[in-house]
Design an enzyme around this catalytic site. Structure first.
Site, mmCIF file in Angstrom:
data_model
loop_
_atom_site.group_PDB
_atom_site.id
_atom_site.type_symbol
_atom_site.label_atom_id
_atom_site.label_comp_id
_atom_site.label_asym_id
_atom_site.label_seq_id
_atom_site.Cartn_x
_atom_site.Cartn_y
_atom_site.Cartn_z
ATOM 1 N N GLU A 70 0.818 -1.222 0.000
ATOM 2 C CA GLU A 70 0.000 0.000 0.000
ATOM 3 C C GLU A 70 0.841 1.257 0.000
ATOM 4 O O GLU A 70 0.528 2.250 -0.655
ATOM 5 C CB GLU A 70 -0.939 0.025 1.206
ATOM 6 C CG GLU A 70 -2.129 -0.921 1.082
ATOM 7 C CD GLU A 70 -1.841 -2.316 1.562
ATOM 8 O OE1 GLU A 70 -0.721 -2.545 2.106
ATOM 9 O OE2 GLU A 70 -2.694 -3.209 1.411
ATOM 10 N N PHE A 93 -9.236 -1.996 1.954
ATOM 11 C CA PHE A 93 -10.015 -1.673 3.152
ATOM 12 C C PHE A 93 -9.380 -0.433 3.778
ATOM 13 O O PHE A 93 -8.152 -0.353 3.865
ATOM 14 C CB PHE A 93 -9.983 -2.829 4.154
ATOM 15 C CG PHE A 93 -10.708 -4.056 3.680
ATOM 16 C CD1 PHE A 93 -12.056 -4.239 3.954
ATOM 17 C CD2 PHE A 93 -10.035 -5.024 2.947
ATOM 18 C CE1 PHE A 93 -12.723 -5.373 3.498
ATOM 19 C CE2 PHE A 93 -10.698 -6.163 2.494
ATOM 20 C CZ PHE A 93 -12.054 -6.338 2.769
ATOM 21 N N ASP A 95 -9.092 0.303 6.636
ATOM 22 C CA ASP A 95 -8.306 -0.120 7.806
ATOM 23 C C ASP A 95 -6.814 -0.229 7.474
ATOM 24 O O ASP A 95 -5.974 -0.207 8.372
ATOM 25 C CB ASP A 95 -8.814 -1.477 8.286
ATOM 26 C CG ASP A 95 -10.333 -1.525 8.375
ATOM 27 O OD1 ASP A 95 -10.846 -1.566 9.489
ATOM 28 O OD2 ASP A 95 -10.995 -1.493 7.314
ATOM 29 N N HIS A 139 -10.996 -4.900 9.511
ATOM 30 C CA HIS A 139 -11.606 -4.795 8.178
ATOM 31 C C HIS A 139 -13.003 -4.188 8.242
ATOM 32 O O HIS A 139 -13.822 -4.453 7.363
ATOM 33 C CB HIS A 139 -11.702 -6.180 7.506
ATOM 34 C CG HIS A 139 -10.403 -6.767 7.096
ATOM 35 N ND1 HIS A 139 -9.503 -7.286 8.000
ATOM 36 C CD2 HIS A 139 -9.828 -6.928 5.880
ATOM 37 C CE1 HIS A 139 -8.442 -7.746 7.358
ATOM 38 N NE2 HIS A 139 -8.611 -7.539 6.064
#
Lengths: 335, 372, 321
Positions: A70, A93, A95, A139
């Site tokens: 990410e 997600f 999160d 999540h």
């Protein structure tokens, strides 16, 4: 015009904007899927199939699968945006923001200010949020208040398929970094969505119900819950305005405050935790600006200050429900 | 026996309507009602309007209370002469309700708009009815779409083929308006007729659509069986530019509501969803530019560019004109300048959307004019 | 491949300009004239200049908190930079960025960066733009030895290779991440790290402009040809502290003086080109004078320039809000 799901509306917005502008690219983990694998190409379209079908149309050069990385690919999206592309990056997600937030809030969000107005960063980060999937603490979070806190970011919470398409098209055409929150429990919700491309401007709240007694300000998935409650209470003679701010940044505080002044009662419904949330933000705005118009204490319906639990029995208690919203409206009407 | 018993059912106004609320009965059981008489107020999510009775006779029973919402087709009232017994009416109602439930289950969907390619342009249109003879073609006005005919098209489709189309720049049609003037839009309508293989049509045009119909009646008379011009442009220089500018500049419901209320005599008729639909239409890519182009071409300098009044007496096709007396967009005073050969109707209690506000009367005028 | 006379003059000019700039900023900071804090590039000039000499405005670089040298090497206006460091209204970033955020996207300079390891992911993006739009451009990430240990850097090396991006990662290893020695903090070897991601990697003597230039040429050509990313591990030394005011008690006594005396990159360059007869000493002297004057003028202008007014506080947060 036909009925389309939230998922289809988002996919259509992506496809139409990619057709319109060759600078629009999509990237993320498994956005096509099957990269380098022996089986099917375009195997996934993201874990919930939202982007499936884009890669066969636009090719791997514009629909880029990434490794699970990410921080690199969200940063790459920011860098690509600052240098001439219009990337739509999928942070699977929300999160997962913890492993890439620097690239969002220290880099993309601040380029324009730090560089004296010379940077344009047309970045969109699409991300899934929200509880209800039995997906447990890592999540299921909302977290949009965290992003709303950051100057330089725009934060969008579409509350229906129509809203999702128009707001995503606006996000892609927007020249600022936009975080686009998709509630994972809404992908199969359907409504009439125009086939043509259209853009819904940011910072303009939508009144989904108009009433005289109570203003309910709700975000994302909670707008539908608030509408249900408003319709139910209308039969009991309680008439509610439901405000869907559409974007938490920019926030249409004028419309919210006007509605609160008209009704004199405010219920804020926010699926995020209560501290430093949109609920507390809206309550603070009302207290600061229209205190004199309030006929009753402001009610906040939020998730608790606790991580999202796994067990269905606990998660169902955790999420703000129509029943809790109704109770809050009745409470403010009673005082 | 049942032939003597007539029904009043929840009407279907527009494609999306599935249910409606009886807001108010304007007549009580026992009253003798006339066809076309206003008998109840109905509210849908899209619109609130008065319902004009399709039948005449004594109202024997009402079956739906005020405030109740029922599906389209549901029985609202029964009309029958006094020689029909109460027991017969009860039996009729029982039978109707039993078969209505079955109908609802077997319901086929409403006609859906379709797309057609005409001269390289995409048109959205709705066809209702299929019959021999020249079809009726409905042409909406500036900023409208085919749904503007929701109270008219179905009523006129009995024994006829009818089409309502979206003009270029509007609804689901192409956003390319060419020069944007009446001639260009009339060419687009001609292309639509060609694509549908329609040699001659009865044109029904509203406002800008009226000017288009008038233009076609004059220039392409061989294609026009008749032309009904409703609250029509093209009959005088005046046009309410405050409406046009307000329509274009309004971005939010609050701004648009007072603008749309100019369209009707009774502002209550403008529902939230009607406003929302206009806002949604304006957001579609290309609509704003298309409408601006039309404004520049049709209303340059805030006046109507095309004046056809004097020519209408010489049109090959028969032409009639209908206005609402309280029209705030195009003044009903434009009727005064019409040649005497052109039938002119001014309906009181209605504004610019006279075909929606006084649907039964307008439908009747159209029907009789077409039948000649 | 040989450098032309013009390129040699340009290289010398830029190195001298950076040195004069940083020495001046050092003095001004010590005198209390510059707000905030600054990280100076003096001593490392051969690296930034040796790499950027291969680049044009369509190529992008991302820099570090020690970014002044990269800015100058990439063509940023020295007057605008000085004003920026002084927080002036017509500084390169309107006085809103300061030393750690000087950028000029029109020159392909994507910013100095206050976050160690912040640049490499951005460079993957700039390289992706070049690749997608087929501009022929390349993107260079300058990373310190400290930044080499950030996850962003590791992720970016992997992504650049996986996407076969036209990127080069230049690790400028000056021996210290703040006060911590790279010999302790960097496990393994940066060349081996690059190789582990399957990309060509080379160690470079950062005191030797010519070696940097040659290694950068190779890596940048490879990127331009579509043959993917590379790593350069450039060993060099900084003359000033991590930030200005750092007493550098962690360094060995006499360490900096020895480097300056034996390996100063500008002195080495000068000796090499004059001994080879490529440039005349008076040409070089003229450049030294000229760059010193340019920086002195920039300082006078910056001191005289007005700060941004209140009206600028809330501008440039968004393109439109």
């Amino acid at each position: 015009m036909a009925k389309k799901s939230y998922r289809q509306a988002i996919a259509e917005a992506l496809r139409q904007e990619m057709e319109r502008d060759a600078r629009v690219i999509v990237m993320g983990e498994d956005v096509a899927g099957g990269m380098g694998a022996p089986g099917e190409d375009d195997a996934w379209g993201g874990p919930l199939g939202v982007t499936k079908g884009l890669m066969p149309i636009f090719g791997r050069d514009r629909v880029l699968d990434t490794p699970i990385t990410e921080s690199a690919f969200i940063g790459a999206a920011a860098g690509a945006a600052a240098t001439g592309l219009r990337p739509v990056a999928e942070l699977m997600f929300v999160d997962f923001f913890g492993v890439c937030f620097d690239q969002i809030f220290n880099q993309a969000a601040k380029f324009r200010y730090m560089f004296g107005g010379k940077a344009v960063t047309p970045l969109v980060v699409r991300t899934m949020y929200g509880a209800g999937f039995r997906a447990a603490s890592q999540h299921s979070q909302c977290l949009y208040p965290v992003f709303t806190h950051i100057p330089g970011l725009k934060v969008v919470l579409p509350s229906s398929p129509y809203e999702a398409k128009g707001l995503l098209i606006q996000a892609i055409r927007d020249d600022d970094p936009v975080i686009f929150f998709e509630h994972k429990a809404m992908y199969d919700e359907e409504e009439e969505v125009p086939d043509e491309p259209y853009a819904i401007p940011f910072g303009e709240a939508n009144l989904t119900r108009e009433g005289d007694d109570v203003t309910i300000v709700a975000f994302g998935r909670m707008v539908g819950f608030a509408n249900q409650v408003a319709d139910k209470l209308a039969k009991d003679g309680i008439s509610c305005t439901v405000v869907d701010p559409r974007t938490t940044s920019p926030l249409d505080s004028d419309t919210i405050l006007e509605c609160v002044e008209e009704t004199g009662r405010l219920v804020v419904v926010d699926e995020a935790h209560p501290r430093c949330s949109m609920a507390s933000d809206i309550a603070g705005l009302a207290a600061q600006h229209v205190f004199g118009a309030l006929k009753a204490p402001i009610q906040m319906v939020t998730a608790p200050h606790a991580p999202v639990p796994f067990s269905p029995s606990l998660e169902d208690l955790y999420i703000p429900s129509p029943d809790k919203i109704e109770a809050a409206v009745r409470k403010t009407m009673a005082s | 026996m049942a032939a003597d018993i007539k029904t009043i059912v929840m009407p279907k106004w527009g494609l999306a309507m599935q249910e409606g609320m009886v807001a108010r009965w304007l007549v009580a059981p026992g009253a003798v009602i006339k066809a076309g008489e206003e008998i109840l107020d109905i509210e849908t999510s899209k619109i609130a309007n008065v319902y004009e009775s399709p039948v005449a006779g004594p109202l024997r029973r009402t079956l739906v209370a005020e405030g109740e919402t029922v599906p389209v087709g549901a029985l609202l009232g029964v009309v029958a002469d006094s020689d029909v017994g109460d027991d017969e009416i009860e039996a009729f109602i029982t039978e109707f309700q039993a078969s209505f439930v079955q109908q609802a289950e077997a319901a086929v969907g409403p006609p859906e708009p379709q797309m057609i390619e005409a001269d390289g342009r995409r048109f959205r249109y709705l066809q209702i009815g299929e019959a021999d003879g020249p079809p009726v073609v409905f042409i909406h006005g500036f900023g409208g779409d085919l749904n503007n005919w929701q109270f008219n098209q179905e009523a006129l489709a009995a024994g006829r083929t009818t089409y309502a189309l979206d003009l270029p720049g509007h609804g689901g049609s192409t956003k390319e308006v060419g020069a944007g003037d009446v001639a260009a839009l009339a060419d687009a309508v001609t292309a639509f007729l060609d694509a549908q293989a329609i040699d001659r049509a009865h044109l029904v045009g509203h406002s800008l659509g009226g000017a288009i119909a008038a233009y076609l009646a004059l220039k392409r008379g061989e294609r026009v069986a008749s032309a009904t011009l409703i609250a029509s442009a093209g009959l005088g220089a005046e046009i309410n530019m405050a409406y046009i500018e307000g329509f274009m500049s309004a971005k939010r419901r609050k701004q648009l509501e007072p603008v749309l209320q100019l369209l009707v005599a009774d502002p209550e008729m403008v529902s939230r969803e009607m406003i929302e639909d206009v806002l949604k239409m304006k957001r579609i890519d290309g609509v704003e530019a298309a409408l601006q182009k039309v404004i520049g071409a049709v209303f340059p300098g805030g006046r109507q560019a095309l004046l056809l009044t004097d020519l209408l007496g010489d049109a090959d096709a028969p032409v009639q004109v209908i206005f609402g007396a309280e029209d705030q967009i195009v003044p009903a005073g434009h009727l005064a300048g019409l040649p005497s050969a052109v039938p002119a109707h001014k309906l009181s209690g209605a504004g610019h959307m006279v075909h929606m506000e006084k649907a039964a009367e307008v439908n009747d005028l159209i029907s009789r004019f077409i039948e000649g | 491949m040989q450098l032309s006379r013009e390129e040699l003059l340009k290289a010398y000019r830029q190195m001298c300009l950076i040195r004069a700039f940083e020495d001046t900023v050092h003095e001004e900071f010590s005198a209390g004239n510059i707000p905030g804090f600054v990280h100076l590039y003096a001593g490392e000039e051969a690296s930034g200049v040796g790499v950027c000499l291969h680049l044009t405005d369509k190529d992008c670089i991302a820099s570090t908190h020690r970014g002044h040298g990269h800015c100058i090497a990439k063509g940023c206006d020295v007057g605008g930079m000085m004003k920026e460091i002084f927080g002036r209204a017509d500084g390169l970033c309107g006085g809103k960025g300061g030393s750690m955020h000087i950028a000029d996207l029109s020159k392909g300079m994507m910013g100095a960066n206050g976050i160690v390891g912040g640049g490499p992911p951005l460079i993957c993006g700039a390289a992706l733009t070049a690749k997608t739009l087929k501009t022929g451009g390349v993107a260079i990430a300058f990373v310190g030895d400290g930044g080499s240990n950030q996850g962003t850097t590791a992720e970016s090396l992997n992504l650049a290779k996986v996407w076969n991006l036209p990127a080069v990662f230049v690790f400028e290893d000056n021996g210290y991440a703040e006060s911590t020695a790279s010999s302790w903090s960097v496990a393994g070897d940066l060349v081996e790290r690059g190789k582990a991601y399957g990309m060509p990697a080379r160690r470079v003597d950062g005191f030797d402009f010519f070696e940097v230039w040659d290694a950068a040429r190779e890596a940048i050509e490879r990127a331009r040809n579509g043959d993917g990313p590379s790593v350069l591990h450039v060993k060099l030394s900084r003359y000033y502290g991590h930030f200005e005011g750092d007493a550098m008690t962690y360094r060995a006594p006499g360490e900096i003086d020895a480097v300056k005396a034996q390996k100063d990159c500008i002195a080495l360059f000068k000796r090499r080109v004059t001994e080879a007869g490529l440039l005349e000493p008076d040409q070089l002297a003229a450049i030294e004078d000229e760059t010193a004057r340019e920086v002195a003028d920039a300082l006078v202008d910056a001191k005289a320039a007005p700060p941004p007014g209140e009206a600028k506080l809330l501008t440039d947060v968004y393109v439109a809000y």
